[in-house]
Design a protein around this motif. Structure first.
Motif, PDB file in Angstrom:
ATOM      1  N   TYR A  86      61.747  44.001 -80.082  1.00 36.67           N
ATOM      2  CA  TYR A  86      61.518  45.127 -80.985  1.00 36.67           C
ATOM      3  C   TYR A  86      61.448  46.437 -80.209  1.00 36.67           C
ATOM      4  O   TYR A  86      61.924  47.470 -80.678  1.00 36.67           O
ATOM      5  CB  TYR A  86      60.210  44.888 -81.740  1.00 36.67           C
ATOM      6  N   GLY A  87      60.875  46.392 -79.013  1.00 34.54           N
ATOM      7  CA  GLY A  87      60.746  47.594 -78.199  1.00 34.54           C
ATOM      8  C   GLY A  87      61.965  47.907 -77.354  1.00 34.54           C
ATOM      9  O   GLY A  87      61.982  48.910 -76.641  1.00 34.54           O
ATOM     10  N   GLY A  88      63.003  47.062 -77.401  1.00 42.10           N
ATOM     11  CA  GLY A  88      64.251  47.366 -76.727  1.00 42.10           C
ATOM     12  C   GLY A  88      64.508  46.632 -75.434  1.00 42.10           C
ATOM     13  O   GLY A  88      65.567  46.829 -74.816  1.00 42.10           O
ATOM     14  N   ARG A  89      63.577  45.778 -74.965  1.00 41.48           N
ATOM     15  CA  ARG A  89      63.830  45.054 -73.719  1.00 41.48           C
ATOM     16  C   ARG A  89      64.866  43.955 -73.944  1.00 41.48           C
ATOM     17  O   ARG A  89      64.809  43.233 -74.940  1.00 41.48           O
ATOM     18  CB  ARG A  89      62.536  44.441 -73.179  1.00 41.48           C
ATOM     19  N   ARG A  90      65.780  43.825 -73.003  1.00 43.84           N
ATOM     20  CA  ARG A  90      66.859  42.840 -73.133  1.00 43.84           C
ATOM     21  C   ARG A  90      66.357  41.441 -72.791  1.00 43.84           C
ATOM     22  O   ARG A  90      65.630  41.236 -71.822  1.00 43.84           O
ATOM     23  CB  ARG A  90      68.027  43.204 -72.216  1.00 43.84           C
ATOM     24  N   ILE A  91      66.760  40.473 -73.605  1.00 43.56           N
ATOM     25  CA  ILE A  91      66.468  39.062 -73.355  1.00 43.56           C
ATOM     26  C   ILE A  91      67.798  38.351 -73.148  1.00 43.56           C
ATOM     27  O   ILE A  91      68.643  38.304 -74.047  1.00 43.56           O
ATOM     28  CB  ILE A  91      65.718  38.425 -74.547  1.00 43.56           C
ATOM     29  N   ARG A  92      67.993  37.819 -71.976  1.00 47.42           N
ATOM     30  CA  ARG A  92      69.228  37.102 -71.666  1.00 47.42           C
ATOM     31  C   ARG A  92      69.031  35.623 -71.973  1.00 47.42           C
ATOM     32  O   ARG A  92      68.064  35.010 -71.524  1.00 47.42           O
ATOM     33  CB  ARG A  92      69.611  37.303 -70.202  1.00 47.42           C
ATOM     34  N   THR A  93      69.928  35.046 -72.721  1.00 53.03           N
ATOM     35  CA  THR A  93      69.795  33.641 -73.111  1.00 53.03           C
ATOM     36  C   THR A  93      70.796  32.734 -72.407  1.00 53.03           C
ATOM     37  O   THR A  93      70.642  31.506 -72.444  1.00 53.03           O
ATOM     38  CB  THR A  93      69.972  33.475 -74.632  1.00 53.03           C
ATOM     39  N   ALA A  94      71.813  33.320 -71.791  1.00 50.55           N
ATOM     40  CA  ALA A  94      72.798  32.482 -71.086  1.00 50.55           C
ATOM     41  C   ALA A  94      72.140  31.842 -69.871  1.00 50.55           C
ATOM     42  O   ALA A  94      71.266  32.418 -69.239  1.00 50.55           O
ATOM     43  CB  ALA A  94      73.996  33.312 -70.665  1.00 50.55           C
ATOM     44  N   GLY A  95      72.536  30.626 -69.552  1.00 50.00           N
ATOM     45  CA  GLY A  95      71.961  29.938 -68.398  1.00 50.00           C
ATOM     46  C   GLY A  95      72.211  28.455 -68.476  1.00 50.00           C
ATOM     47  O   GLY A  95      73.113  27.988 -69.174  1.00 50.00           O
ATOM     48  N   SER A  96      71.366  27.715 -67.777  1.00 50.78           N
ATOM     49  CA  SER A  96      71.588  26.276 -67.655  1.00 50.78           C
ATOM     50  C   SER A  96      70.980  25.472 -68.792  1.00 50.78           C
ATOM     51  O   SER A  96      71.174  24.260 -68.875  1.00 50.78           O
ATOM     52  CB  SER A  96      70.988  25.785 -66.322  1.00 50.78           C
ATOM     53  N   LEU A  97      70.226  26.099 -69.686  1.00 46.40           N
ATOM     54  CA  LEU A  97      69.605  25.362 -70.784  1.00 46.40           C
ATOM     55  C   LEU A  97      70.662  24.852 -71.762  1.00 46.40           C
ATOM     56  O   LEU A  97      71.735  25.448 -71.926  1.00 46.40           O
ATOM     57  CB  LEU A  97      68.617  26.260 -71.524  1.00 46.40           C
ATOM     58  N   ASP A  98      70.348  23.762 -72.452  1.00 45.43           N
ATOM     59  CA  ASP A  98      71.242  23.273 -73.494  1.00 45.43           C
ATOM     60  C   ASP A  98      71.145  24.200 -74.699  1.00 45.43           C
ATOM     61  O   ASP A  98      70.185  24.975 -74.829  1.00 45.43           O
ATOM     62  CB  ASP A  98      70.865  21.844 -73.872  1.00 45.43           C
ATOM     63  N   PRO A  99      72.111  24.159 -75.617  1.00 47.20           N
ATOM     64  CA  PRO A  99      72.127  25.110 -76.735  1.00 47.20           C
ATOM     65  C   PRO A  99      70.843  25.118 -77.558  1.00 47.20           C
ATOM     66  O   PRO A  99      70.342  26.186 -77.918  1.00 47.20           O
ATOM     67  CB  PRO A  99      73.326  24.650 -77.568  1.00 47.20           C
ATOM     68  N   GLY A 100      70.306  23.941 -77.879  1.00 46.65           N
ATOM     69  CA  GLY A 100      69.080  23.898 -78.666  1.00 46.65           C
ATOM     70  C   GLY A 100      67.915  24.558 -77.954  1.00 46.65           C
ATOM     71  O   GLY A 100      67.130  25.290 -78.564  1.00 46.65           O
ATOM     72  N   SER A 101      67.789  24.310 -76.646  1.00 48.03           N
ATOM     73  CA  SER A 101      66.709  24.926 -75.871  1.00 48.03           C
ATOM     74  C   SER A 101      66.883  26.433 -75.807  1.00 48.03           C
ATOM     75  O   SER A 101      65.905  27.185 -75.873  1.00 48.03           O
ATOM     76  CB  SER A 101      66.681  24.338 -74.459  1.00 48.03           C
ATOM     77  N   ARG A 102      68.129  26.890 -75.676  1.00 46.79           N
ATOM     78  CA  ARG A 102      68.370  28.333 -75.667  1.00 46.79           C
ATOM     79  C   ARG A 102      67.951  28.962 -76.991  1.00 46.79           C
ATOM     80  O   ARG A 102      67.371  30.039 -77.026  1.00 46.79           O
ATOM     81  CB  ARG A 102      69.851  28.626 -75.402  1.00 46.79           C
ATOM     82  N   GLY A 103      68.262  28.276 -78.099  1.00 48.51           N
ATOM     83  CA  GLY A 103      67.890  28.803 -79.403  1.00 48.51           C
ATOM     84  C   GLY A 103      66.385  28.917 -79.564  1.00 48.51           C
ATOM     85  O   GLY A 103      65.872  29.928 -80.048  1.00 48.51           O
ATOM     86  N   ARG A 104      65.680  27.875 -79.167  1.00 47.52           N
ATOM     87  CA  ARG A 104      64.214  27.915 -79.270  1.00 47.52           C
ATOM     88  C   ARG A 104      63.630  28.982 -78.362  1.00 47.52           C
ATOM     89  O   ARG A 104      62.682  29.683 -78.739  1.00 47.52           O
ATOM     90  CB  ARG A 104      63.634  26.535 -78.947  1.00 47.52           C
ATOM     91  N   TYR A 105      64.196  29.110 -77.168  1.00 46.49           N
ATOM     92  CA  TYR A 105      63.738  30.128 -76.232  1.00 46.49           C
ATOM     93  C   TYR A 105      63.933  31.523 -76.823  1.00 46.49           C
ATOM     94  O   TYR A 105      63.030  32.381 -76.761  1.00 46.49           O
ATOM     95  CB  TYR A 105      64.494  30.004 -74.914  1.00 46.49           C
ATOM     96  N   ALA A 106      65.104  31.784 -77.409  1.00 45.91           N
ATOM     97  CA  ALA A 106      65.400  33.100 -77.969  1.00 45.91           C
ATOM     98  C   ALA A 106      64.441  33.432 -79.107  1.00 45.91           C
ATOM     99  O   ALA A 106      63.906  34.552 -79.187  1.00 45.91           O
ATOM    100  CB  ALA A 106      66.842  33.140 -78.469  1.00 45.91           C
ATOM    101  N   ARG A 107      64.201  32.466 -79.971  1.00 47.66           N
ATOM    102  CA  ARG A 107      63.310  32.690 -81.110  1.00 47.66           C
ATOM    103  C   ARG A 107      61.900  33.035 -80.632  1.00 47.66           C
ATOM    104  O   ARG A 107      61.268  33.973 -81.120  1.00 47.66           O
ATOM    105  CB  ARG A 107      63.301  31.431 -81.976  1.00 47.66           C
ATOM    106  N   ASN A 108      61.419  32.274 -79.661  1.00 50.96           N
ATOM    107  CA  ASN A 108      60.070  32.496 -79.155  1.00 50.96           C
ATOM    108  C   ASN A 108      59.973  33.785 -78.351  1.00 50.96           C
ATOM    109  O   ASN A 108      58.979  34.519 -78.440  1.00 50.96           O
ATOM    110  CB  ASN A 108      59.645  31.303 -78.304  1.00 50.96           C
ATOM    111  N   ALA A 109      61.020  34.082 -77.555  1.00 50.82           N
ATOM    112  CA  ALA A 109      60.964  35.267 -76.698  1.00 50.82           C
ATOM    113  C   ALA A 109      60.906  36.555 -77.501  1.00 50.82           C
ATOM    114  O   ALA A 109      60.273  37.530 -77.074  1.00 50.82           O
ATOM    115  CB  ALA A 109      62.176  35.286 -75.765  1.00 50.82           C
ATOM    116  N   LEU A 110      61.572  36.594 -78.649  1.00 51.90           N
ATOM    117  CA  LEU A 110      61.513  37.800 -79.475  1.00 51.90           C
ATOM    118  C   LEU A 110      60.096  38.078 -79.947  1.00 51.90           C
ATOM    119  O   LEU A 110      59.646  39.228 -79.996  1.00 51.90           O
ATOM    120  CB  LEU A 110      62.449  37.664 -80.677  1.00 51.90           C
ATOM    121  N   ILE A 111      59.361  37.015 -80.310  1.00 55.19           N
ATOM    122  CA  ILE A 111      57.998  37.195 -80.798  1.00 55.19           C
ATOM    123  C   ILE A 111      57.036  37.455 -79.642  1.00 55.19           C
ATOM    124  O   ILE A 111      56.238  38.399 -79.676  1.00 55.19           O
ATOM    125  CB  ILE A 111      57.550  35.959 -81.605  1.00 55.19           C
ATOM    126  N   GLN A 112      57.104  36.626 -78.608  1.00 54.03           N
ATOM    127  CA  GLN A 112      56.212  36.810 -77.469  1.00 54.03           C
ATOM    128  C   GLN A 112      56.466  38.147 -76.779  1.00 54.03           C
ATOM    129  O   GLN A 112      55.523  38.822 -76.341  1.00 54.03           O
ATOM    130  CB  GLN A 112      56.397  35.665 -76.469  1.00 54.03           C
TER     131      GLN A 112
END
Length: 433
Positions: free
Chosen positions: A324-350
């Motif tokens: 919300y404040g504009g910091r970039r969250i990078r999701t590309a990496g070694s995680l599997d697609p499902g883990s990346r999705g969960r990470y992205a969802r949580n990272a936006l809130i946290q």
């Protein structure tokens, strides 16, 4: 490279300037300050007219200044009290290395006394401990605490082992060496602070400031004539979700001190089940009771749930996101697609919660300074403010008002209420939570 040049021929800052050893003359200090100002102005201009991003940039910068003050001022410690608490777990202060080995062996022997014939087992070797447990009929895949807890009543070795681990952590990580090294002659615990730890965006600290065992918290004591104002953000993640998703229906629930109560009423379920549904939505649990409760939440609050679903889809696709404040969250990496999705969802809130916390902490720092108050600890969603005793009540009121003001600026005036559990205590351990 010329000795007065701030940057290398390749365009990088010279290493001794970064280390702080180059700035030995007024001219060099001026060059350093001018470069810092120019860098800050360029970054500010790059934010454009996005007021939320600009507000976050200001609070992030203020949090960095707060980190320097936290490093400088430290956390007040009752040294005799801390020494007594360490002794309770680690034993008396060793006279020498040999005495230290004897105390360690005695600590081990109290555990191994429950398994005669196995006195030579190395309790610091997980494989040896697993074999010891198997010898008494307890077969577990690993020796992690959560796997051993159900066996507390099965054999006296298990509670003794769990207690030993807690004591061993004190002895090896928070023992007398830690006390002597990191608590200064002024009885202040000091360590390095970082304003942003990466994707989560949280403030972090070293030397036990962020992971001090609960058994040692009674020794975090205000200096004579002072008290602590301790404040902890309540239900911060779901309230942040209501803000960043711009869900008016979910935002209405934040008017309650207990957000889960109106959500439960709207879903027609018990409060406990409503809480499970909200947490499952943010943290990705989709099976069992959580999955059943989540279906009702998606019907009741489609805007907030759609926000989380889009974040998940972006993570699966390895797309970058912004908080919300504009910091970039990078999701590309070694995680599997499902883990990346969960990470992205949580990272936006946290990440957004961390931004709000720093806006709040920075506001508290400024609005309580005239009371002689100091922010001495920032721990996840919790603030500890050290203040003269006669100003404690006023400081507590300003801490709560600071949250209202900071949230309004950070959110751009979104109709979301944020709450804090605030108390005035002498010792950190006296605060609930």
């Amino acid at each position: 490279m010329p000795p007065e040049a701030l940057s290398t021929p390749a365009g990088y800052l010279r290493p001794d300037a970064v280390a702080g050893t180059w700035q030995t003359t007024p001219q060099r200090l001026h060059a350093w300050a001018a470069a810092a100002y120019d860098c800050g102005k360029r970054r500010w201009d790059a934010l454009g007219r996005n007021e939320v991003w600009r507000a976050t940039a200001v609070s992030e910068s203020s949090a960095a200044v707060l980190c320097l003050e936290l490093e400088r001022d430290g956390l007040p410690i009752d040294r005799p009290g801390m020494e007594a608490l360490i002794a309770r777990s680690a034993g008396s202060r060793p006279r020498d290395a040999a005495d230290g080995l004897r105390i360690r062996a005695d600590r081990d022997a109290r555990v191994l006394a429950h398994t005669p014939g196995h006195e030579g087992v190395d309790l610091r070797n997980p494989g040896a401990v697993k074999a010891l447990l198997a010898a008494i009929g307890i077969d577990v895949p690993s020796t992690r605490k959560w796997l051993l807890e159900p066996y507390r009543e099965a054999h006296p070795l298990v509670p003794a082992l769990l207690e030993w681990r807690a004591q061993e952590r004190i002895a090896t990580t928070y023992g007398y060496h830690w006390l002597d090294t990191h608590v200064g002659p002024d009885d202040r615990l000091r360590g390095g602070w970082t304003a942003c730890d990466g994707a989560a965006g949280r403030m972090t600290a070293e030397n036990g400031l962020h992971n001090l065992p609960a058994v040692l918290r009674p020794a975090v004591r205000a200096a004579p004539g002072h008290l602590f104002v301790r404040a902890d953000l309540g239900q911060i993640e779901p309230r942040v979700l209501a803000c960043v998703a711009q869900d008016e229906s979910f935002a209405a629930a934040t008017a309650s001190d207990d957000l889960y109560a109106p959500v439960a009423e709207r879903l027609g379920v018990e409060r406990a089940r409503a809480k499970v549904a909200v947490l499952a939505a943010m943290y990705g649990q989709r099976s069992g009771a959580a999955g059943e409760a989540l279906a009702g939440l998606q019907r009741a609050y489609p805007v907030a749930m759609g926000f989380l679903d889009r974040a998940y889809e972006a993570g699966v696709a390895a797309q970058d996101l912004r908080t919300y404040g504009g910091r970039r969250i990078r999701t590309a990496g070694s995680l599997d697609p499902g883990s990346r999705g969960r990470y992205a969802r949580n990272a936006l809130i946290q990440g957004a919660a961390a931004e709000l916390f720093k806006a709040w902490a920075s506001t508290v720092r400024v609005t309580t300074a005239d009371l002689g108050a100091q922010v001495v600890l920032c721990l996840h969603d919790e603030l500890l403010v050290h203040v003269p005793a006669e100003q404690a009540a006023e400081c507590a009121a300003r801490v709560e008002q600071a949250l209202t003001d900071a949230a309004r600026r950070w959110s751009g005036g979104a109709p979301v209420r944020f709450v804090t559990d605030t108390s005035i205590v002498e010792r950190w351990s006296q605060a609930k939570g």
